[in-house]
Structures are given as C-alpha cells and as structure tokens.
Design an enzyme around this catalytic site. Structure first.
Site, PDB file in Angstrom:
ATOM      1  N   ALA A  15       0.822  -1.212   0.000  1.00 24.97           N
ATOM      2  CA  ALA A  15       0.000   0.000   0.000  1.00 24.97           C
ATOM      3  C   ALA A  15       0.856   1.263   0.000  1.00 24.97           C
ATOM      4  O   ALA A  15       0.470   2.279   0.563  1.00 24.97           O
ATOM      5  CB  ALA A  15      -0.915  -0.017   1.229  1.00 24.97           C
ATOM      6  N   ARG A  21      -2.420   7.381 -11.079  1.00 22.34           N
ATOM      7  CA  ARG A  21      -3.551   7.396 -12.014  1.00 22.34           C
ATOM      8  C   ARG A  21      -4.868   7.815 -11.352  1.00 22.34           C
ATOM      9  O   ARG A  21      -5.837   8.127 -12.028  1.00 22.34           O
ATOM     10  CB  ARG A  21      -3.700   6.008 -12.666  1.00 22.34           C
ATOM     11  CG  ARG A  21      -2.579   5.687 -13.645  1.00 22.34           C
ATOM     12  CD  ARG A  21      -2.501   4.203 -13.968  1.00 22.34           C
ATOM     13  NE  ARG A  21      -1.786   3.444 -12.942  1.00 22.34           N
ATOM     14  CZ  ARG A  21      -1.638   2.112 -12.950  1.00 22.34           C
ATOM     15  NH1 ARG A  21      -2.160   1.408 -13.932  1.00 22.34           N
ATOM     16  NH2 ARG A  21      -0.977   1.498 -11.984  1.00 22.34           N
ATOM     17  N   ASN A 230      -7.240   1.544 -10.203  1.00 25.98           N
ATOM     18  CA  ASN A 230      -6.113   2.429 -10.506  1.00 25.98           C
ATOM     19  C   ASN A 230      -6.561   3.823 -10.927  1.00 25.98           C
ATOM     20  O   ASN A 230      -5.741   4.715 -11.089  1.00 25.98           O
ATOM     21  CB  ASN A 230      -5.244   1.817 -11.608  1.00 25.98           C
ATOM     22  CG  ASN A 230      -4.621   0.494 -11.161  1.00 25.98           C
ATOM     23  OD1 ASN A 230      -3.879   0.448 -10.192  1.00 25.98           O
ATOM     24  ND2 ASN A 230      -4.965  -0.579 -11.848  1.00 25.98           N
ATOM     25  N   ASN A 389     -31.789  27.152  22.343  1.00 22.36           N
ATOM     26  CA  ASN A 389     -30.879  26.401  23.219  1.00 22.36           C
ATOM     27  C   ASN A 389     -29.501  27.035  23.325  1.00 22.36           C
ATOM     28  O   ASN A 389     -28.741  26.730  24.218  1.00 22.36           O
ATOM     29  CB  ASN A 389     -30.738  24.952  22.725  1.00 22.36           C
ATOM     30  CG  ASN A 389     -30.292  24.857  21.280  1.00 22.36           C
ATOM     31  OD1 ASN A 389     -30.579  25.744  20.472  1.00 22.36           O
ATOM     32  ND2 ASN A 389     -29.596  23.797  20.933  1.00 22.36           N
TER      33      ASN A 389
HETATM   34  C1  UD1 Z   1       0.327  -4.734 -10.511  1.00 20.58           C
HETATM   35  C2  UD1 Z   1       1.101  -5.899 -11.134  1.00 20.58           C
HETATM   36  C3  UD1 Z   1       0.289  -6.424 -12.338  1.00 20.58           C
HETATM   37  C4  UD1 Z   1      -1.060  -6.841 -11.901  1.00 20.58           C
HETATM   38  C5  UD1 Z   1      -1.774  -5.708 -11.163  1.00 20.58           C
HETATM   39  C6  UD1 Z   1      -3.048  -6.184 -10.527  1.00 20.58           C
HETATM   40  C7  UD1 Z   1       3.469  -5.497 -10.775  1.00 20.58           C
HETATM   41  C8  UD1 Z   1       4.725  -5.017 -11.374  1.00 20.58           C
HETATM   42  N1  UD1 Z   1       2.386  -5.447 -11.563  1.00 20.58           N
HETATM   43  O1  UD1 Z   1       0.245  -3.691 -11.451  1.00 20.58           O
HETATM   44  O2  UD1 Z   1       0.945  -7.533 -12.921  1.00 20.58           O
HETATM   45  O3  UD1 Z   1      -1.847  -7.241 -13.012  1.00 20.58           O
HETATM   46  O4  UD1 Z   1      -0.955  -5.183 -10.090  1.00 20.58           O
HETATM   47  O5  UD1 Z   1      -3.742  -5.118 -10.011  1.00 20.58           O
HETATM   48  O6  UD1 Z   1       3.471  -5.942  -9.640  1.00 20.58           O
HETATM   49  N2  UD1 Z   1       3.000  -0.561  -4.428  1.00 20.58           N
HETATM   50  C9  UD1 Z   1       3.890  -0.347  -3.388  1.00 20.58           C
HETATM   51  N3  UD1 Z   1       5.127   0.123  -3.673  1.00 20.58           N
HETATM   52  C10 UD1 Z   1       5.550   0.355  -4.935  1.00 20.58           C
HETATM   53  C11 UD1 Z   1       4.650   0.127  -5.991  1.00 20.58           C
HETATM   54  C12 UD1 Z   1       3.384  -0.337  -5.714  1.00 20.58           C
HETATM   55  O7  UD1 Z   1       3.525  -0.561  -2.224  1.00 20.58           O
HETATM   56  O8  UD1 Z   1       6.707   0.757  -5.088  1.00 20.58           O
HETATM   57  C13 UD1 Z   1       1.634  -1.051  -4.106  1.00 20.58           C
HETATM   58  C14 UD1 Z   1       0.546  -0.079  -4.531  1.00 20.58           C
HETATM   59  O9  UD1 Z   1       0.221   0.784  -3.451  1.00 20.58           O
HETATM   60  C15 UD1 Z   1      -0.608  -1.007  -4.907  1.00 20.58           C
HETATM   61  C16 UD1 Z   1       0.082  -2.294  -5.310  1.00 20.58           C
HETATM   62  O10 UD1 Z   1       1.410  -2.232  -4.828  1.00 20.58           O
HETATM   63  O11 UD1 Z   1      -1.455  -1.273  -3.808  1.00 20.58           O
HETATM   64  C17 UD1 Z   1       0.114  -2.458  -6.833  1.00 20.58           C
HETATM   65  O12 UD1 Z   1       0.719  -1.329  -7.411  1.00 20.58           O
HETATM   66  P1  UD1 Z   1       0.152  -0.687  -8.760  1.00 20.58           P
HETATM   67  O13 UD1 Z   1       1.030   0.444  -9.125  1.00 20.58           O
HETATM   68  O14 UD1 Z   1      -1.287  -0.449  -8.667  1.00 20.58           O
HETATM   69  O15 UD1 Z   1       0.460  -1.895  -9.783  1.00 20.58           O
HETATM   70  P2  UD1 Z   1      -0.285  -2.199 -11.129  1.00 20.58           P
HETATM   71  O16 UD1 Z   1       0.253  -1.331 -12.179  1.00 20.58           O
HETATM   72  O17 UD1 Z   1      -1.732  -2.185 -10.907  1.00 20.58           O
HETATM   73 MG    MG Z   2      -2.897  -1.529  -9.348  1.00 20.71          MG
END
Ligand code: UD1
Ligand code: MG
Length: 464
Positions: A15, A21, A230, A389
C-alpha cells in the site's frame, strides 16, 4: 483474531504506491469503496480469513494510511521510495517470516475472506512452492498478462513491456501470490529493475521461480478478485459492484427493493425482512433497520438504529439517531446526532431535532427546531416551535417538556426552561420562565384593535 486463525500464514499488503492514475491527493488505498477504504476492506478480509499476522507496507501518504491501519492491528512497514512491488515486499522485513506468505495488492477491494481461504487451501492442497492468482477478464487494460506455454505458467508480462501479441492475452495477474517464506527470501533479492518503468517488479518472481525449479501453480480466481482500482472510473465501478452485492443479499433475505440499480446500502448495514427501500435512498455505516419499515426516496440514513414498522418519508436526513418502532419521520425531516424518537412518535416536514429525547406518541408536525430537549409522552408540538438552546454566553441549555403538554404554534422556549405535565402554552408565546404542571402560559403582546384607524380617502373607495 478469527476462529480459523492460521499462525503459519503471514499476509503482506502492498500500500505504498503513489496511485498516480487516481489523480487525487488522497493516498489510493484510502479511497472508499461503497463507504469503506480499500485497504480496510482487504485487511478485514485477511483477518476474517485467519491470517496469523498482517503486515502492511506504507509509503506515500503514510501518516494518513497509518491512522487507519494501526487501529486495525496491522503491523506497519515503510517503503521509503516507491520503487516497485518487489521492492515494497522487501520493505516488510521478510527475513523475520516463517511458513507461508500471502502477498496482496492494496488496490483489489472486492476480495473476500472466502476467496483468500480458497486460494490458501489450493496452494496447500497442491503442495505448491509458489502460487499466482490469475483471472480471465474481458478487458485486461494495463494488468500484467499471464504467459503460458503448453498450458504451463511461464511468466507475467507487464502491459507496458508486452508485445502486441502478448497484449491479446485475457488471463491476467491479480497481484495475489502465495509463496513459502524460504523461497521468497531467496528469490526477492534476485529481482532487478530492467524494464520500461525501471521498477522492481514482483511479477518477475514467476520466471525466477521457474529458473529455481519451484513448483508453481496458477490459481484461477473469480472475476471480482481481479477488479483492481487504478483510476476514479475503476473506483466507481468497484463501488457499484459492492452495492450490487449488498442489494442482492438484502433481496435474498426478504427486503423489497423497488429499483436495485438506484438503491445504495453499505455492506455494514442491516435491514430486516419485509422492509421496503425506495429508489435513491442511501443507507450508511452502522445503520440497523427493523422489519416492515419503509424508507422512501432521497432518504439518507447514517449510523442509526431504526425499529420495526417505521416510515422514513422522502427527503429525510438521519445521522446517529434512534427511531423506535411505529414512528414516522418526514417528508423532509432532519434528525441530528443523539436524538431518540420513542415509539409511535411523529416528526413531520421541515422539522429538525438535535440531541432530543422525543417521547412516545408525541408529535411535531411542521416547521420546528428542537435542540437539547427532553420532550415527554403525548406532547403536541405546534407548528413553528423553537427551542432557543444556544445562549449569548456561547453555551447550550436544555428545555424539558413534561408529558401531555400542548404547545401552541409559533412558541419559543428560551432555555433553560422546564414545563410541567399537562401544561398548555398559548400560540406565539416566548417562554422564558418555568411553567408548572396543568398551568396555562401565554407570553405574547395582547391584541390591540383601534377601529376606523384607516381614513376613507376618496369617493371611489367610499362607494366600494
Ligand atoms: C500490478 C502488477 C500487475 C497486476 C496488477 C493487478 C506489478 C509489477 N504489476 O500492477 O501484474 O496485473 O498489479 O492489479 O506488480 N505498491 C507499493 N510500492 C511500490 C509500488 C506499488 O507498495 O513501489 C503497491 C501499490 O500501493 C498497490 C500495489 O502495490 O497497492 C500495486 O501497485 P500498482 O502500481 O497499482 O500496480 P499495477 O500497475 O496495478
Ligand atoms: Mg494496481
């Protein structure tokens, strides 16, 4: 901790991402889906599924995120800079974990405890080293694609790094993995950032795991598990799904919902069978509604307890109140916190109650403000009654009205003031002193009549 507690299972929720986005100053995982922040939904599902320990990796907006995760009992770890999902997992002090590790993204809010239990069961039954949870979706957008060869899982390829052929694949990575801690510790340091985003992708765990000879299995999850958020559009879509799920459950339990598409009930709300929900009502938080109660259109009810056979008429706004059985409220009434309407009482249009005990069978039919007041049983509150009041010393004072009091229209009670049982207050009175039981109080200017006050000015008027 739930009864099916599982100490050998540690959950890591990611998280820390920026949520670019979302284009919002609020950290992504705090965005509410049908009234409850995403991260809370995922944490509650993990707890209900019996995860032994839940670790959450925070970063962007961490102070705000912690205000929610710490009271839930989650262990917090900080990822200083968002350098990718694999980098985030490393921040969770994985060296201290034994047993199995469930990794989840903080942005898949529709997952439920039963989904997690099924995933972990399958991982264990199949004696896997690593399981990747996948789903087949109509529009995979930017989700990582699951690449198979002769049916065998080969790799996860991120949309940004995928060829046009790979982008056609409809099977996606949900971002949920189960892995034995020993393999996680081994593989994670081997992940590099050689990709278009220059990030450490957790998805590389699959190809590296294959190189290490691990037993890897894709586990297919139901479509709701694949719903990732996202963007604001995806958030609204997820919210829509949660409302729909709740409305279906309510209808299955005997609640009549006139138009399921335009009825909004948060999943924490309870509604008894035989009750009716009109289109466009909105029920929030810890609200509990009994049986045979009717909630009309545009009623907004938050954290309130409503009894049986109550009528909440159109346009009423209720927050942190209790409405006992057989009452009727509105149309267009406002019940503010700490108000209790006792059985069979009635509040009508343009009536506002704040911190009021409103006795059994009492009525305030029209255009009234009652605040910091105790109203006895069987009281008639005339149209336009106001409790004053709030005093010039900026303090609030109480109005106490006994049982069976009759309050004429357009009365003001300048608090503190107490009215005895069966008293009668004449219309238009400004009551500043206590009135004893059974007394009549009239506090208004006497009517003055001066005849022939207006002179007759011209002949024409004289004739008419
Ligand atoms: C990610 C996956 C993708 C998958 C998708 C599902 C990777 C590289 N890609 O992409 O294959 O289909 O989720 O939803 O893993 N986060 C961190 N630290 C970071 C980056 C992200 O804690 O440095 C957390 C974000 O807060 C989020 C989660 O990881 O809760 C996923 O990150 P996000 O950037 O949404 O990844 P997606 O592009 O959706
Ligand atoms: Mg994601």
């Amino acid at each position: 901790m739930s009864s099916n507690s599982n100490p050998d299972l540690t959950c890591i929720i990611l998280a820390a991402g920026k949520g670019t986005r979302m284009k919002s100053p609020l950290p992504k995982v705090l965005h509410p889906v049908a009234g409850r922040p995403m991260i809370e939904r995922i944490a509650l599902a993990s707890q209900a599924a019996g995860c032994g320990e839940i670790r959450v990796v925070v970063g962007h907006g961490q102070n705000l995120v912690r205000t929610l995760t710490e009271p839930l009992g989650l262990l917090t770890f900080v990822q200083k800079e968002a350098m990718g999902t694999a980098h985030a997992v490393r921040a969770a002090d994985i060296d201290s974990i034994e047993g199995d590790v469930l990794i989840m993204n903080g942005d898949h809010p529709l997952i439920q405890a039963s989904d997690i239990q099924n995933i972990v069961r399958e991982f264990r039954d199949e004696k896997c080293d690593l399981a990747v949870v996948t789903a087949v979706v109509k529009d995979p957008k930017e989700m990582g694609r699951i690449v198979r060869h002769h049916g065998e899982l080969k790799a996860i390829v991120e949309a940004k790094d995928a060829s046009s052929e790979t982008l056609k694949i409809k099977e996606i990575n949900t971002g949920i993995y189960v892995i034995k801690a020993e393999y996680l510790k081994d593989i994670l340091p081997k992940i590099n950032n050689q990709n278009s985003k220059k990030e450490y992708y957790l998805t590389d765990i699959v190809s590296l795991g294959i190189d290490e000879g691990l037993k890897i299995r894709p586990i297919t999850a139901p479509a709701h598990v694949a719903v990732g958020v996202n963007s604001q559009q995806e958030l609204a879509k997820a919210t829509r799904s949660v409302f729909k799920r709740k409305i279906v459950a309510l209808m299955e339990s005997g609640v009549m919902v006139i138009d399921p598409r335009s009825t909004y009930v948060e999943d924490s709300v309870e509604v008894g069978p035989g009750s009716v929900l009109y289109p466009n009502c909105f029920l929030r938080g810890k609200t509990k509604i009994g049986s045979f109660t009717v909630v009309e259109s545009q009623a907004f009810i938050s954290d309130s307890v409503i009894g049986d056979s109550v009528q909440i008429k159109a346009g009423s706004y209720l927050e942190l109140v209790q409405v006992h059985s057989k009452c009727s409220v509105g149309p267009y009434a406002r019940l503010r916190p700490e108000t209790v309407m006792h059985e069979d009482s009635h509040v009508g249009n343009f009536v506002e109650l704040k911190k009021v005990q409103f006795g059994k069978k009492s009525k305030a039919g029209h255009l009234t403000y009652l605040g910091d007041a105790e109203i006895g049983e069987g009281v008639n509150v005339g149209c336009g009654t106001i409790t004053c009041n709030y005093a010039v010393d900026r303090s609030k004072y109480k109005t106490k009205i006994g049982n069976n009091v009759f309050i004429g229209s357009d009365t003001q009670f300048v608090a503190p003031v107490t009215i005895g049982d069966h008293a009668v207050i004449g219309s238009g009175s400004t009551i500043t002193k206590d009135v004893p039981a059974r007394a009549l109080a009239v506090a208004r200017g006497k009517q003055f009549v001066k005849e022939n006050y207006v002179p007759v000015e011209d002949e024409k008027e004289k004739e008419s």
